[in-house]
Design a protein around this motif. Sequence first.
Motif, mmCIF file in Angstrom:
data_model
loop_
_atom_site.group_PDB
_atom_site.id
_atom_site.type_symbol
_atom_site.label_atom_id
_atom_site.label_comp_id
_atom_site.label_asym_id
_atom_site.label_seq_id
_atom_site.Cartn_x
_atom_site.Cartn_y
_atom_site.Cartn_z
ATOM 1 N N LEU A 82 82.609 123.274 184.552
ATOM 2 C CA LEU A 82 83.150 124.064 185.259
ATOM 3 C C LEU A 82 84.882 124.107 185.465
ATOM 4 N N ALA A 83 85.351 122.906 185.341
ATOM 5 C CA ALA A 83 86.657 122.532 185.623
ATOM 6 C C ALA A 83 87.454 123.138 184.573
ATOM 7 N N GLN A 84 86.912 123.439 183.640
ATOM 8 C CA GLN A 84 87.694 124.096 182.416
ATOM 9 C C GLN A 84 87.082 125.571 182.380
ATOM 10 N N GLY A 85 86.589 126.065 183.293
ATOM 11 C CA GLY A 85 86.254 127.366 183.319
ATOM 12 C C GLY A 85 84.988 127.974 182.670
ATOM 13 N N TYR A 86 83.981 126.972 182.672
ATOM 14 C CA TYR A 86 82.768 127.407 182.010
ATOM 15 C C TYR A 86 82.243 128.849 182.482
ATOM 16 N N GLU A 87 82.186 128.944 183.643
ATOM 17 C CA GLU A 87 81.720 130.118 184.162
ATOM 18 C C GLU A 87 82.481 131.311 183.569
ATOM 19 N N THR A 88 83.525 131.300 183.344
ATOM 20 C CA THR A 88 84.273 132.689 182.680
ATOM 21 C C THR A 88 84.258 132.463 181.271
ATOM 22 N N VAL A 89 83.750 131.607 180.710
ATOM 23 C CA VAL A 89 83.773 131.602 179.143
ATOM 24 C C VAL A 89 82.382 132.400 178.537
ATOM 25 N N THR A 90 82.294 133.516 177.819
ATOM 26 C CA THR A 90 81.126 134.199 177.381
ATOM 27 C C THR A 90 80.854 133.530 175.878
ATOM 28 N N GLY A 91 79.575 133.853 175.515
ATOM 29 C CA GLY A 91 79.412 133.555 174.030
ATOM 30 C C GLY A 91 79.354 131.925 173.620
ATOM 31 N N VAL A 92 79.200 131.020 174.494
ATOM 32 C CA VAL A 92 79.301 129.759 174.102
ATOM 33 C C VAL A 92 77.946 129.113 174.390
ATOM 34 N N LEU A 93 77.842 127.878 173.564
ATOM 35 C CA LEU A 93 76.624 127.166 173.824
ATOM 36 C C LEU A 93 76.730 126.627 175.097
ATOM 37 N N PRO A 94 75.494 126.153 175.609
ATOM 38 C CA PRO A 94 75.363 125.259 177.002
ATOM 39 C C PRO A 94 75.969 123.946 176.704
ATOM 40 N N ASN A 95 76.702 123.558 177.801
ATOM 41 C CA ASN A 95 77.085 122.050 177.664
ATOM 42 C C ASN A 95 75.811 121.139 177.313
ATOM 43 N N MET A 96 76.187 120.179 176.501
ATOM 44 C CA MET A 96 75.051 119.104 176.041
ATOM 45 C C MET A 96 75.666 117.759 176.025
ATOM 46 N N ILE A 97 74.752 116.879 176.572
ATOM 47 C CA ILE A 97 74.672 115.535 176.464
ATOM 48 C C ILE A 97 73.950 115.041 175.481
ATOM 49 N N PHE A 98 74.508 114.388 174.495
ATOM 50 C CA PHE A 98 73.659 113.709 173.398
ATOM 51 C C PHE A 98 73.604 112.016 173.762
ATOM 52 N N LEU A 99 72.159 111.798 173.761
ATOM 53 C CA LEU A 99 72.358 110.318 173.990
ATOM 54 C C LEU A 99 71.816 109.737 172.374
ATOM 55 N N TYR A 100 72.327 108.512 171.942
ATOM 56 C CA TYR A 100 71.647 108.062 170.715
ATOM 57 C C TYR A 100 70.929 106.878 171.197
ATOM 58 N N ARG A 101 69.797 106.957 170.732
ATOM 59 C CA ARG A 101 68.527 106.064 171.214
ATOM 60 C C ARG A 101 68.746 104.733 170.509
ATOM 61 N N ARG A 102 69.013 104.650 169.428
ATOM 62 C CA ARG A 102 69.091 103.179 168.734
ATOM 63 C C ARG A 102 70.153 102.719 168.924
ATOM 64 N N PRO A 103 71.318 103.282 169.329
ATOM 65 C CA PRO A 103 72.566 102.437 169.728
ATOM 66 C C PRO A 103 72.353 101.771 171.230
ATOM 67 N N ILE A 104 71.673 102.802 171.812
ATOM 68 C CA ILE A 104 71.348 102.605 173.336
ATOM 69 C C ILE A 104 70.482 101.306 173.430
ATOM 70 N N LEU A 105 69.647 101.246 172.555
ATOM 71 C CA LEU A 105 68.487 100.181 172.638
ATOM 72 C C LEU A 105 69.216 99.002 172.150
ATOM 73 N N ASP A 106 70.039 99.117 170.978
ATOM 74 C CA ASP A 106 70.504 97.819 170.764
ATOM 75 C C ASP A 106 71.442 97.423 171.669
ATOM 76 N N TYR A 107 72.308 98.096 172.370
ATOM 77 C CA TYR A 107 73.346 97.823 173.398
ATOM 78 C C TYR A 107 72.351 97.149 174.583
ATOM 79 N N TRP A 108 71.131 97.520 174.925
ATOM 80 C CA TRP A 108 70.290 97.204 175.851
ATOM 81 C C TRP A 108 69.754 95.685 175.711
ATOM 82 N N ALA A 109 69.614 95.435 174.248
ATOM 83 C CA ALA A 109 68.749 94.053 173.776
ATOM 84 C C ALA A 109 69.929 93.064 173.835
ATOM 85 N N GLU A 110 71.202 93.380 174.106
ATOM 86 C CA GLU A 110 72.345 92.503 173.919
ATOM 87 C C GLU A 110 72.912 92.423 175.464
#
Length: 147
Positions: A82-110
């Motif tokens: 929204l800070a960059q004008g998300y509501e005014t942009v048309t034809g764009v994909l939704p905002n997405m967060i990708f979490l990467y399971r294996r690196p997160i599990l590796d970090y957690w283990a350490e």
Amino acid sequence: MSTLVSPLAPEDATAWAAASAPSLALMEVMAEEAYGRLPESFRALCGNLVIRVEDFPTDEVQEEMEAESPFDLLGLFQGIGLAQGYETVTGVLPNMIFLYRRPILDYWAEHEETLGAVVTHVLVHEIGHHFGLSDEDMEAIEAAADT
């Protein structure tokens, strides 16, 4: 479905023998629940956010982020907030967060953090860095999510 086991007392160490790592779907549920605990004002920055969990970042993402290993990236924010004008942009994909399971599990283990704390941390930092928040701001947001 995978079983997520909470930290056990030393006398319960044998119970870990039956535990398995959370699946992609279970980690996605964990992330959505963590996101729901974040302050509304922080979540509002993102517009309609989609959270996806994948085992690793794609080769293209690794190259773009100059990662030396697929374990170097725990998560990624893609989109326009929204800070960059998300509501005014048309034809764009939704905002997405990708979490990467294996690196997160590796970090957690350490580290000495719970898996839930690591997932929340990655979510907050991916969103926060995208919007230029300071580390202090992000720490306060994480603390608010814990209450």
